[in-house]
Scaffold this motif. Structure first.
Motif, PDB file in Angstrom:
ATOM      1  N   ALA A 196     -66.138 -84.899  61.359  1.00 62.71           N
ATOM      2  CA  ALA A 196     -65.978 -86.003  60.404  1.00 62.71           C
ATOM      3  C   ALA A 196     -65.018 -87.075  60.915  1.00 62.71           C
ATOM      4  CB  ALA A 196     -65.484 -85.475  59.069  1.00 62.71           C
ATOM      5  N   ASN A 197     -64.417 -86.836  62.082  1.00 64.86           N
ATOM      6  CA  ASN A 197     -63.442 -87.789  62.645  1.00 64.86           C
ATOM      7  C   ASN A 197     -62.294 -88.072  61.686  1.00 64.86           C
ATOM      8  OD1 ASN A 197     -65.077 -87.922  64.868  1.00 64.86           O
ATOM      9  ND2 ASN A 197     -65.780 -90.016  64.529  1.00 64.86           N
ATOM     10  N   THR A 198     -61.743 -86.994  61.146  1.00 64.03           N
ATOM     11  CA  THR A 198     -60.640 -87.156  60.216  1.00 64.03           C
ATOM     12  C   THR A 198     -59.462 -86.260  60.596  1.00 64.03           C
ATOM     13  OG1 THR A 198     -61.583 -85.497  58.735  1.00 64.03           O
ATOM     14  CG2 THR A 198     -62.101 -87.810  58.268  1.00 64.03           C
ATOM     15  N   LEU A 199     -58.300 -86.762  60.259  1.00 64.46           N
ATOM     16  CA  LEU A 199     -57.041 -86.051  60.451  1.00 64.46           C
ATOM     17  C   LEU A 199     -56.341 -85.985  59.101  1.00 64.46           C
ATOM     18  CD1 LEU A 199     -54.847 -85.003  62.561  1.00 64.46           C
ATOM     19  CD2 LEU A 199     -53.900 -87.327  62.399  1.00 64.46           C
ATOM     20  N   ALA A 200     -55.688 -84.891  58.832  1.00 66.29           N
ATOM     21  CA  ALA A 200     -54.988 -84.755  57.554  1.00 66.29           C
ATOM     22  C   ALA A 200     -53.652 -84.046  57.772  1.00 66.29           C
ATOM     23  CB  ALA A 200     -55.837 -83.991  56.543  1.00 66.29           C
ATOM     24  N   ILE A 201     -52.776 -84.250  56.814  1.00 69.09           N
ATOM     25  CA  ILE A 201     -51.529 -83.501  56.821  1.00 69.09           C
ATOM     26  C   ILE A 201     -51.159 -83.168  55.384  1.00 69.09           C
ATOM     27  CG2 ILE A 201     -50.059 -85.591  56.848  1.00 69.09           C
ATOM     28  CD1 ILE A 201     -48.112 -83.937  58.632  1.00 69.09           C
ATOM     29  N   GLN A 202     -50.898 -81.916  55.149  1.00 68.81           N
ATOM     30  CA  GLN A 202     -50.437 -81.439  53.855  1.00 68.81           C
ATOM     31  C   GLN A 202     -48.936 -81.262  53.943  1.00 68.81           C
ATOM     32  OE1 GLN A 202     -52.123 -80.790  50.894  1.00 68.81           O
ATOM     33  NE2 GLN A 202     -50.097 -80.391  50.024  1.00 68.81           N
ATOM     34  N   MET A 203     -48.207 -81.966  53.092  1.00 70.42           N
ATOM     35  CA  MET A 203     -46.754 -81.903  53.114  1.00 70.42           C
ATOM     36  C   MET A 203     -46.240 -81.291  51.822  1.00 70.42           C
ATOM     37  SD  MET A 203     -45.869 -85.567  54.903  1.00 70.42           S
ATOM     38  CE  MET A 203     -46.549 -86.554  53.590  1.00 70.42           C
ATOM     39  N   ASN A 204     -45.451 -80.253  51.938  1.00 69.64           N
ATOM     40  CA  ASN A 204     -44.909 -79.536  50.794  1.00 69.64           C
ATOM     41  C   ASN A 204     -43.380 -79.589  50.801  1.00 69.64           C
ATOM     42  OD1 ASN A 204     -47.590 -78.692  50.104  1.00 69.64           O
ATOM     43  ND2 ASN A 204     -47.403 -77.026  51.583  1.00 69.64           N
ATOM     44  N   SER A 205     -42.805 -79.226  49.690  1.00 72.14           N
ATOM     45  CA  SER A 205     -41.342 -79.187  49.564  1.00 72.14           C
ATOM     46  C   SER A 205     -40.719 -80.484  50.071  1.00 72.14           C
ATOM     47  CB  SER A 205     -40.782 -77.984  50.341  1.00 72.14           C
ATOM     48  OG  SER A 205     -41.328 -76.779  49.872  1.00 72.14           O
ATOM     49  N   LEU A 206     -41.280 -81.589  49.646  1.00 76.57           N
ATOM     50  CA  LEU A 206     -40.824 -82.886  50.130  1.00 76.57           C
ATOM     51  C   LEU A 206     -39.399 -83.170  49.693  1.00 76.57           C
ATOM     52  CD1 LEU A 206     -44.129 -84.850  49.658  1.00 76.57           C
ATOM     53  CD2 LEU A 206     -42.889 -84.596  51.816  1.00 76.57           C
ATOM     54  N   GLN A 254     -60.416 -98.058  64.646  1.00 75.29           N
ATOM     55  CA  GLN A 254     -59.727 -98.037  63.348  1.00 75.29           C
ATOM     56  C   GLN A 254     -59.178 -96.659  63.065  1.00 75.29           C
ATOM     57  OE1 GLN A 254     -62.289 -99.556  60.194  1.00 75.29           O
ATOM     58  NE2 GLN A 254     -61.096-101.439  60.203  1.00 75.29           N
ATOM     59  N   LEU A 255     -57.952 -96.657  62.574  1.00 78.39           N
ATOM     60  CA  LEU A 255     -57.328 -95.451  62.044  1.00 78.39           C
ATOM     61  C   LEU A 255     -56.827 -95.819  60.664  1.00 78.39           C
ATOM     62  CD1 LEU A 255     -55.323 -94.272  65.186  1.00 78.39           C
ATOM     63  CD2 LEU A 255     -57.245 -93.089  64.129  1.00 78.39           C
ATOM     64  N   LEU A 290     -45.700 -91.886  45.541  1.00 77.92           N
ATOM     65  CA  LEU A 290     -44.335 -91.586  45.124  1.00 77.92           C
ATOM     66  C   LEU A 290     -44.333 -90.173  44.544  1.00 77.92           C
ATOM     67  CD1 LEU A 290     -41.392 -92.275  44.285  1.00 77.92           C
ATOM     68  CD2 LEU A 290     -42.366 -93.270  42.188  1.00 77.92           C
ATOM     69  N   VAL A 291     -43.522 -89.302  45.121  1.00 77.77           N
ATOM     70  CA  VAL A 291     -43.463 -87.930  44.634  1.00 77.77           C
ATOM     71  C   VAL A 291     -42.013 -87.536  44.391  1.00 77.77           C
ATOM     72  CG1 VAL A 291     -45.601 -87.215  45.752  1.00 77.77           C
ATOM     73  CG2 VAL A 291     -43.422 -86.989  46.968  1.00 77.77           C
ATOM     74  N   GLN A 292     -41.816 -86.594  43.526  1.00 76.42           N
ATOM     75  CA  GLN A 292     -40.481 -86.094  43.240  1.00 76.42           C
ATOM     76  C   GLN A 292     -40.061 -85.088  44.315  1.00 76.42           C
ATOM     77  OE1 GLN A 292     -40.478 -84.534  39.266  1.00 76.42           O
ATOM     78  NE2 GLN A 292     -40.197 -86.562  38.356  1.00 76.42           N
ATOM     79  N   PRO A 293     -38.773 -84.957  44.528  1.00 74.48           N
ATOM     80  CA  PRO A 293     -38.307 -83.926  45.480  1.00 74.48           C
ATOM     81  C   PRO A 293     -38.875 -82.559  45.129  1.00 74.48           C
ATOM     82  CG  PRO A 293     -36.519 -85.378  44.878  1.00 74.48           C
ATOM     83  CD  PRO A 293     -37.685 -85.767  44.000  1.00 74.48           C
ATOM     84  N   GLY A 294     -39.317 -81.870  46.155  1.00 71.40           N
ATOM     85  CA  GLY A 294     -39.948 -80.572  45.943  1.00 71.40           C
ATOM     86  C   GLY A 294     -41.446 -80.642  45.757  1.00 71.40           C
ATOM     87  N   GLY A 295     -41.971 -81.851  45.626  1.00 73.04           N
ATOM     88  CA  GLY A 295     -43.395 -82.030  45.412  1.00 73.04           C
ATOM     89  C   GLY A 295     -44.202 -81.990  46.697  1.00 73.04           C
ATOM     90  N   SER A 296     -45.488 -82.206  46.544  1.00 73.29           N
ATOM     91  CA  SER A 296     -46.415 -82.151  47.680  1.00 73.29           C
ATOM     92  C   SER A 296     -47.255 -83.416  47.743  1.00 73.29           C
ATOM     93  CB  SER A 296     -47.347 -80.937  47.549  1.00 73.29           C
ATOM     94  OG  SER A 296     -46.623 -79.724  47.563  1.00 73.29           O
ATOM     95  N   LEU A 297     -47.735 -83.677  48.935  1.00 72.69           N
ATOM     96  CA  LEU A 297     -48.595 -84.839  49.144  1.00 72.69           C
ATOM     97  C   LEU A 297     -49.501 -84.559  50.333  1.00 72.69           C
ATOM     98  CD1 LEU A 297     -48.860 -87.698  47.824  1.00 72.69           C
ATOM     99  CD2 LEU A 297     -47.513 -88.563  49.750  1.00 72.69           C
ATOM    100  N   ARG A 298     -50.705 -85.054  50.248  1.00 70.82           N
ATOM    101  CA  ARG A 298     -51.652 -84.903  51.352  1.00 70.82           C
ATOM    102  C   ARG A 298     -52.060 -86.286  51.841  1.00 70.82           C
ATOM    103  NH1 ARG A 298     -55.202 -81.087  53.421  1.00 70.82           N
ATOM    104  NH2 ARG A 298     -57.194 -81.870  54.200  1.00 70.82           N
ATOM    105  N   LEU A 299     -51.892 -86.506  53.113  1.00 68.38           N
ATOM    106  CA  LEU A 299     -52.331 -87.747  53.734  1.00 68.38           C
ATOM    107  C   LEU A 299     -53.590 -87.483  54.545  1.00 68.38           C
ATOM    108  CD1 LEU A 299     -48.938 -89.147  55.117  1.00 68.38           C
ATOM    109  CD2 LEU A 299     -49.981 -89.541  52.880  1.00 68.38           C
ATOM    110  N   SER A 300     -54.461 -88.475  54.567  1.00 72.22           N
ATOM    111  CA  SER A 300     -55.676 -88.380  55.363  1.00 72.22           C
ATOM    112  C   SER A 300     -55.792 -89.602  56.268  1.00 72.22           C
ATOM    113  CB  SER A 300     -56.896 -88.285  54.453  1.00 72.22           C
ATOM    114  OG  SER A 300     -56.851 -87.131  53.654  1.00 72.22           O
ATOM    115  N   CYS A 301     -56.526 -89.421  57.350  1.00 70.66           N
ATOM    116  CA  CYS A 301     -56.740 -90.524  58.288  1.00 70.66           C
ATOM    117  C   CYS A 301     -58.187 -90.485  58.745  1.00 70.66           C
ATOM    118  CB  CYS A 301     -55.791 -90.401  59.469  1.00 70.66           C
ATOM    119  SG  CYS A 301     -56.047 -91.626  60.772  1.00 70.66           S
TER     120      CYS A 301
END
Length: 127
Positions: free
Chosen positions: A73-83, A2-3, A10-21
């Motif tokens: 912890a067997n986790t992957l993440a990505i921090q995305m900025n300036s979307l 499983q992944l 939903l983010v506004q342009p210029g915003g940030s979001l963090r995804l985890s797996c």
């Protein structure tokens, strides 16, 4: 295997979001972990990947994303900025064994030829 990706939004342009797996069912540390995205009508595109000691990000996102992994912890993440609106896509967490990704002294990442794929999580950038 499983992944399970999370953090869609939903983010506004210029915003940030963090995804985890969250990964389970395979030996996480023995895999190169990647984030791959697919926008409507487009082919899958490598966003970023890491084998543990280093990382690589594709040209469209370089400088705006930071990928990280926690082998304990067997986790992957990505921090995305300036979307930007063109970051809108379904984002997939994926794994490829290090033994297959290794060639002539380095690890290679791509948007395909993965051993395991997650189901994807939607990121929408819009005002």
């Amino acid at each position: 295997v499983q992944l399970q990706a999370s953090g869609e939004g939903l983010v506004q342009p210029g915003g940030s979001l963090r995804l985890s797996c969250a990964a389970s069912g395979f030996t996480f540390r023995k895999n190169v972990m990647s984030w791959v995205r697919q926008a409507p009508g487009k082919e899958r595109e490598l966003v970023s990947c890491t084998e543990g000691s280093g990382s690589y990000s594709g040209d469209p996102v370089r400088g705006r994303v930071t990928v990280s992994r926690d082998n304990a912890a067997n986790t992957l993440a990505i921090q995305m900025n300036s979307l930007r609106p063109d970051d809108t896509a379904v984002y997939y967490c994926a794994a490829r064994s290090k033994s297959r990704a290794y060639y002539r002294g380095r690890y290679y990442c791509s948007a395909a030829d993965m051993d395991y794929w997650g189901k994807g999580t939607q990121v929408t950038v819009s005002s």
